[in-house]
Design an enzyme around this catalytic site. Sequence first.
Site, PDB file in Angstrom:
ATOM      1  N   ASP A 341       7.118  20.794  42.321  1.00  0.00           N
ATOM      2  CA  ASP A 341       5.699  21.127  42.175  1.00  0.00           C
ATOM      3  C   ASP A 341       5.395  22.169  42.593  1.00  0.00           C
ATOM      4  O   ASP A 341       5.915  22.639  44.309  1.00  0.00           O
ATOM      5  CB  ASP A 341       4.833  19.822  42.609  1.00  0.00           C
ATOM      6  CG  ASP A 341       4.764  18.548  41.111  1.00  0.00           C
ATOM      7  OD1 ASP A 341       5.082  18.802  39.857  1.00  0.00           O
ATOM      8  OD2 ASP A 341       4.437  17.133  41.829  1.00  0.00           O
ATOM      9  N   PHE A 422     -11.622  13.655  38.585  1.00  0.00           N
ATOM     10  CA  PHE A 422     -10.504  14.373  37.577  1.00  0.00           C
ATOM     11  C   PHE A 422      -9.644  13.317  37.181  1.00  0.00           C
ATOM     12  O   PHE A 422      -9.046  12.611  37.615  1.00  0.00           O
ATOM     13  CB  PHE A 422      -9.927  15.525  38.751  1.00  0.00           C
ATOM     14  CG  PHE A 422      -8.624  16.655  38.444  1.00  0.00           C
ATOM     15  CD1 PHE A 422      -8.429  17.415  38.050  1.00  0.00           C
ATOM     16  CD2 PHE A 422      -7.778  15.705  38.362  1.00  0.00           C
ATOM     17  CE1 PHE A 422      -7.790  18.530  37.183  1.00  0.00           C
ATOM     18  CE2 PHE A 422      -6.464  16.308  38.083  1.00  0.00           C
ATOM     19  CZ  PHE A 422      -6.128  17.436  37.566  1.00  0.00           C
ATOM     20  N   LYS A 441     -16.040  21.775  36.793  1.00  0.00           N
ATOM     21  CA  LYS A 441     -15.421  22.606  36.411  1.00  0.00           C
ATOM     22  C   LYS A 441     -14.186  22.381  36.766  1.00  0.00           C
ATOM     23  O   LYS A 441     -13.529  21.103  36.777  1.00  0.00           O
ATOM     24  CB  LYS A 441     -15.499  23.521  38.089  1.00  0.00           C
ATOM     25  CG  LYS A 441     -14.799  22.143  40.121  1.00  0.00           C
ATOM     26  CD  LYS A 441     -14.924  22.126  41.380  1.00  0.00           C
ATOM     27  CE  LYS A 441     -14.600  21.161  42.056  1.00  0.00           C
ATOM     28  NZ  LYS A 441     -14.681  19.607  41.239  1.00  0.00           N
TER      29      LYS A 441
END
Length: 725
Positions: A341, A422, A441
């Site tokens: 990651d 999210f 956003k």
Amino acid sequence: MTETPLLRAVDLGRGTRRFQRNVTLGGAKPSGEAPRPRGVFDPELLRAALPHAVRKLDPRMLIRNPVMFVVELTAALVTLTALANATGAESVPVGAGQGFTVQIAVWLWFTVLFATYAEAIAEARGRAQAATLRKTRSETTAHRRAVDGTLTDVGSSELRRGDVIVVTEGETIPGDGDVIEGVAYVNEAAITGESAPVLKEPGTDIRSSVTGGTTLTSDFLVIRVTADPGETFLDRMIALVEGAKRQRTPNEIALSILLAGLTIVFLMATVTLRPFGLYAGTTINTVALAALLVCLIPTTIGGLLSAIGIAGMDRVARFNVLAMSGRAVEASGDVDVILLDKTGTITLGNRLASAITPAPGIAEGEVLEAALVASQRDETPEGRSIVSLARARLAELGLPGGDGDPDGLASLDARIAEEQPFTAETRASGVRLATGELVLKGAVDAIERDLPGGLPAELRAATDAVAGRGATPLALRRDGIALGLIELKDTVKPGLAERFEEFRRMGVRTVMITGDNPLTAATIAREAGVDDFVAQAKPEDKIAYIRAQQAEGHLVAMTGDGTNDAPALAQADVGLAMNSGTSAAKEAANMVDLDSDPTKLLEVIAIGKQLLITRGSITTFSIANDVAKYFAILPAMFIAVYPELGALNVMGLSTPQSAILSAVIFNALVIVALIPIALRGVGFRPAPASVLLQRNLLIYGLGGIIAPFLGIKAIDLVVTALHLA
């Protein structure tokens, strides 16, 4: 570029703080004494291992090691022969005194004992670590919360998966679990060796998990228990380092079958020598045949094989990595593709807002206000940094909600009707206002999907500029209107490029996985030095990439900590989950890092490769050192019939009896000499497989041929000087 060997950065024999400090059996040295790593031949360790080594001589236990089982049977046969000679039940063979037979029997028993001793020493190191871990595991009182909110005090052994407990400041957390309420600091020194408290809070992938045996140092936490007694990470760690549940790995099983096959071949060859001797007019005594058999079968690797596997698991444990099985450790040595990651692994993971840019025709105050509202209930570090940056700039412009204006901030917060969290699918977050407007956003492409006209050209150019700098652009919109960009900056960890280069030399390919857009991903990948990258990756994209690599014959390793990483961790050949991550991730992975350091995967792979190299090197040495024994024993057995065989006595051994005895003694002592290498591992350096093979063949192949010639000759000189044969 200056080469930086991996071992300069990581001592594979030392490990993390917790095990560096535990230098005596079951605990640390008294305060005031400098810590030191426990050596292989630590007297306390040797004393603890001896009783276990003797118990392992039980044929019912030793039969799992076919090579050493044959040696034990041979030792028993020679012992019976010596007793028969001593009682007169059998005449002493011509040229072989009673003392010779007894000495051969003694050294054959020593050969078996040294093999069991090597395994016992490896297990004793694990038991010493387990003794230290057990000190952190004790029966503690847990405050179990019922459905109606009442608390009942119960013992930690009574807790079950799903129970909800309350832990207050100063108390020990009684079991593994996930935080569901509260924010507090936890001291995890008992598990990780790191004394700095760690923040724990609910609703995150990296800070919601707690481990039993750690201590709460502030406030309180409400925890949902995720493990039954005996199944906690501490319990599994103890079982791992003790080797109590160690199962042989596929490679170890395959090698055991090969060694058993070689033993059968040499056994048949040895048995046929007696009729050949009778045909030649001589009788080969049983003791000489037994000595030849034991010297020819691969006793060195047969005696050390189990110890090598245990020591490999021990080295992983010393780095605070909980391996669910030896198969995972072994697989890490064969890994040739690593998925990493970006955030927290390749970069420092502290992405902070550095700029908020309005779209054409949008006032700066309007975009600042939207950024503030969209992030006001975002508790991630990125969200908090956006709030901080937006408020600072609003204060400079004298607009409501800026620093020093709590009333204006409260007024903006009151406009929020619903939070939009999210998700990996939407890749965006924000709020819905009381007016019905949606302020979001998120990733530029995710935001752009719902914009009727797409991003304005100026905003697109700004997005490319931000990504080109290696930063992450977030787009901001209100309903169908693009308001502007938020720039998040992160920093690549120093030294990673050199380490990735080392793995490249070993034939391991590094791949960065990120949700960023391709331009940002390419910039970070270039700076970090990874071989490839996957941008805008969703959970299903990770699985698809892993499966594609596996279909091409690659072994894949990856790290993860979130619930959305669990499917990919389960699919990967080596899945390393962070202990601070979610329970789903830890259950899916086959390794858990108690230090929660994503870059630990690099060390795990190095340890796995060292395990495979160590096993291969000692196997090469074991087979190669048979050459010298041919020159020692075969001439001694047939020289009376075929004097021409004296030409094969290249070592100039004194007598046939001293030659046989010297070979048997060397065969036993070489196991002792190789115990440190088996337990510490062969020196490892990043290099291609062909280079490592050439190096090991030179050192352990050629060394395995030369060392016995020198060793047997030296022992023969001592045996002759002492008139032992």
